[in-house]
Design a protein around this motif. Structure first.
Motif, PDB file in Angstrom:
ATOM      1  N   ASP A 158      20.024  40.523  65.273  1.00 45.61           N
ATOM      2  CA  ASP A 158      19.766  39.930  66.596  1.00 45.61           C
ATOM      3  C   ASP A 158      20.863  40.425  67.533  1.00 45.61           C
ATOM      4  O   ASP A 158      22.015  40.588  67.119  1.00 45.61           O
ATOM      5  N   LYS A 200       3.063  38.691  68.717  1.00 45.32           N
ATOM      6  CA  LYS A 200       2.248  38.968  69.890  1.00 45.32           C
ATOM      7  C   LYS A 200       3.102  38.799  71.140  1.00 45.32           C
ATOM      8  O   LYS A 200       4.106  38.090  71.090  1.00 45.32           O
ATOM      9  N   TRP A 220      10.434  25.474  74.986  1.00 46.87           N
ATOM     10  CA  TRP A 220      10.305  26.641  74.115  1.00 46.87           C
ATOM     11  C   TRP A 220      10.994  27.806  74.776  1.00 46.87           C
ATOM     12  O   TRP A 220      10.757  28.017  75.961  1.00 46.87           O
ATOM     13  N   ASN A 267       9.079  40.838  74.342  1.00 50.61           N
ATOM     14  CA  ASN A 267       7.914  41.738  74.295  1.00 50.61           C
ATOM     15  C   ASN A 267       8.223  43.206  74.598  1.00 50.61           C
ATOM     16  O   ASN A 267       7.616  44.099  74.007  1.00 50.61           O
TER      17      ASN A 267
HETATM   18  N1  LIG Z   1       2.824  33.602  67.464  1.00 48.88           N
HETATM   19  C1  LIG Z   1       3.185  32.713  68.365  1.00 48.88           C
HETATM   20  O1  LIG Z   1       2.466  31.781  68.668  1.00 48.88           O
HETATM   21  C2  LIG Z   1       4.518  32.900  69.049  1.00 48.88           C
HETATM   22  C3  LIG Z   1       5.272  31.785  69.419  1.00 48.88           C
HETATM   23  C4  LIG Z   1       6.485  32.011  70.052  1.00 48.88           C
HETATM   24  C5  LIG Z   1       6.908  33.303  70.321  1.00 48.88           C
HETATM   25  N2  LIG Z   1       6.133  34.378  69.961  1.00 48.88           N
HETATM   26  C6  LIG Z   1       6.559  35.753  70.257  1.00 48.88           C
HETATM   27  O2  LIG Z   1       7.759  36.023  69.537  1.00 48.88           O
HETATM   28  C7  LIG Z   1       8.617  36.844  70.301  1.00 48.88           C
HETATM   29  C8  LIG Z   1       9.966  36.158  70.448  1.00 48.88           C
HETATM   30  O3  LIG Z   1       9.788  34.926  71.119  1.00 48.88           O
HETATM   31  P1  LIG Z   1      10.837  33.718  70.955  1.00 48.88           P
HETATM   32  O4  LIG Z   1      10.217  32.543  71.548  1.00 48.88           O
HETATM   33  O5  LIG Z   1      11.339  33.666  69.548  1.00 48.88           O
HETATM   34  O6  LIG Z   1      11.997  34.246  71.921  1.00 48.88           O
HETATM   35  P2  LIG Z   1      13.577  33.989  71.800  1.00 48.88           P
HETATM   36  O7  LIG Z   1      14.129  34.387  73.122  1.00 48.88           O
HETATM   37  O8  LIG Z   1      13.833  32.628  71.260  1.00 48.88           O
HETATM   38  O9  LIG Z   1      14.043  35.006  70.663  1.00 48.88           O
HETATM   39  C9  LIG Z   1      14.149  36.380  70.856  1.00 48.88           C
HETATM   40  C10 LIG Z   1      15.384  36.852  70.128  1.00 48.88           C
HETATM   41  O10 LIG Z   1      15.479  38.283  70.223  1.00 48.88           O
HETATM   42  C11 LIG Z   1      16.850  38.607  70.373  1.00 48.88           C
HETATM   43  N3  LIG Z   1      16.973  39.958  70.929  1.00 48.88           N
HETATM   44  C12 LIG Z   1      16.938  40.341  72.223  1.00 48.88           C
HETATM   45  N4  LIG Z   1      17.087  41.674  72.311  1.00 48.88           N
HETATM   46  C13 LIG Z   1      17.230  42.137  71.044  1.00 48.88           C
HETATM   47  C14 LIG Z   1      17.416  43.423  70.474  1.00 48.88           C
HETATM   48  N5  LIG Z   1      17.489  44.522  71.245  1.00 48.88           N
HETATM   49  N6  LIG Z   1      17.492  43.526  69.129  1.00 48.88           N
HETATM   50  C15 LIG Z   1      17.443  42.436  68.344  1.00 48.88           C
HETATM   51  N7  LIG Z   1      17.289  41.200  68.837  1.00 48.88           N
HETATM   52  C16 LIG Z   1      17.163  41.056  70.157  1.00 48.88           C
HETATM   53  C17 LIG Z   1      17.405  37.513  71.267  1.00 48.88           C
HETATM   54  O11 LIG Z   1      18.827  37.415  71.179  1.00 48.88           O
HETATM   55  C18 LIG Z   1      16.682  36.292  70.736  1.00 48.88           C
HETATM   56  O12 LIG Z   1      17.423  35.647  69.720  1.00 48.88           O
HETATM   57  C19 LIG Z   1       7.888  37.099  71.607  1.00 48.88           C
HETATM   58  O13 LIG Z   1       7.210  38.321  71.557  1.00 48.88           O
HETATM   59  C20 LIG Z   1       6.903  35.957  71.720  1.00 48.88           C
HETATM   60  O14 LIG Z   1       5.742  36.288  72.466  1.00 48.88           O
HETATM   61  C21 LIG Z   1       4.964  34.177  69.317  1.00 48.88           C
END
Ligand SMILES: NC(=O)c1ccc[n+]([C@@H]2O[C@H](COP(=O)([O-])OP(=O)(O)OC[C@H]3O[C@@H](n4cnc5c(N)ncnc54)[C@H](O)[C@@H]3O)[C@@H](O)[C@H]2O)c1
Length: 238
Positions: free
Chosen positions: A36, A97, A218, A76
């Motif tokens: 991360d 997604k 969220w 994304n």
């Molecule tokens: N399937 C579902 O229903 C569902 C639900 C929530 C989120 N998602 C998807 O999951 C993904 C993440 O969402 P989230 O809510 O966990 O977001 P989040 O912001 O909580 O987590 C994203 C993480 O990625 C890290 N990050 C950023 N840049 C990075 C890099 N270059 N390399 C490694 N890590 C990096 C951030 O520090 C963060 O911890 C999104 O694409 C979102 O659409 C899907």
């Protein structure tokens, strides 16, 4: 049972943690390493889930670890480059997604999947919810006859996920709720109808409530750090 699948997780924010706990619950997966951009999160998650190795840079993780598969759970705009890199390093991919922020990137991912011979699965989780899989089964059995109309919706009454962070910044998210949660409804409907070919696509998008809508809880507050929402940008449409 055979050997456990060796998995790495890229991005351990809100959903990355859910991937980790779900993998661990199966008993068939070993989470070998995580990465991360926030080392704070890496350390927290390593401690919480008992994962021995953590990285800031996903590329370094992919270089150093022998992984069968990775989960990609990052913002994304990173999905395409990180999927392509993971496939090039010989990993199967479970990609969150939306697949990408535009069709060019999505096509590049598909091309790499074909070249690599690896499996890439999209995290279209609605397909595994029992009422939707039931509808799919009925459709396959011809219970609905010819499906000529479908209406899908998902209403978030209040709250904008990740307000002021990547979620609400168009160049990082690719768009607003259609891109974030709309993909689930669209995918599920198209899947149940066995992917009819679209003739025409049109839509409306609005931006009325903006920051007044407040934070929707969220990603879960406990999984965030200040970095996540500091840009205060809100340029996606709802
Ligand atoms: N399937 C579902 O229903 C569902 C639900 C929530 C989120 N998602 C998807 O999951 C993904 C993440 O969402 P989230 O809510 O966990 O977001 P989040 O912001 O909580 O987590 C994203 C993480 O990625 C890290 N990050 C950023 N840049 C990075 C890099 N270059 N390399 C490694 N890590 C990096 C951030 O520090 C963060 O911890 C999104 O694409 C979102 O659409 C899907």
């Amino acid at each position: 049972m055979g050997e456990k699948l060796k998995v790495g997780v890229i991005g351990v924010g809100g959903i990355g943690r859910i991937h980790i706990s779900s993998y661990q619950q199966t008993g068939e997966v070993e989470i070998v390493a995580i990465s991360d951009a926030s080392l704070n999160k890496v350390k927290q998650v390593q401690k919480e889930f008992g994962i021995s190795r953590g990285y800031k840079d996903p590329e370094e993780m992919l270089e150093k670890e022998k992984l069968d598969a990775v989960s990609i759970c990052t913002p994304n705009f990173l999905h395409a480059s990180q999927s392509i890199l993971s496939l090039e390093k010989g990993c199967h991919v479970l990609l969150e997604k939306p697949m990408a922020t535009n069709t060019t990137e999505a096509r590049e991912i598909v091309k790499k999947v074909k070249e690599s011979g690896k499996i890439l699965m999209m995290g279209m989780t609605w397909r595994f919810i029992s009422h939707y899989s039931y509808l799919k089964r009925l459709a396959q059995q011809g219970e609905f006859g010819e499906i000529y109309y479908a209406h899908g919706k998902w209403l978030r009454r209040r709250g904008v996920p990740g307000l002021g962070g990547w979620f609400t910044t168009k160049k990082m998210s690719g768009g607003g709720p259609l891109v974030d949660i709309g993909v689930h409804a669209l995918d599920c409907m198209l899947w149940i109808m066995d992917f009819p070919r679209p003739e025409r696509v049109s839509g409306f998008a609005f931006q009325k409530f903006g920051f007044r809508a407040g934070d929707g809880g969220w990603p879960p507050p406990a999984t965030r750090d200040e970095q996540d929402t500091k840009n205060r940008v809100f340029d996606v449409l709802m």
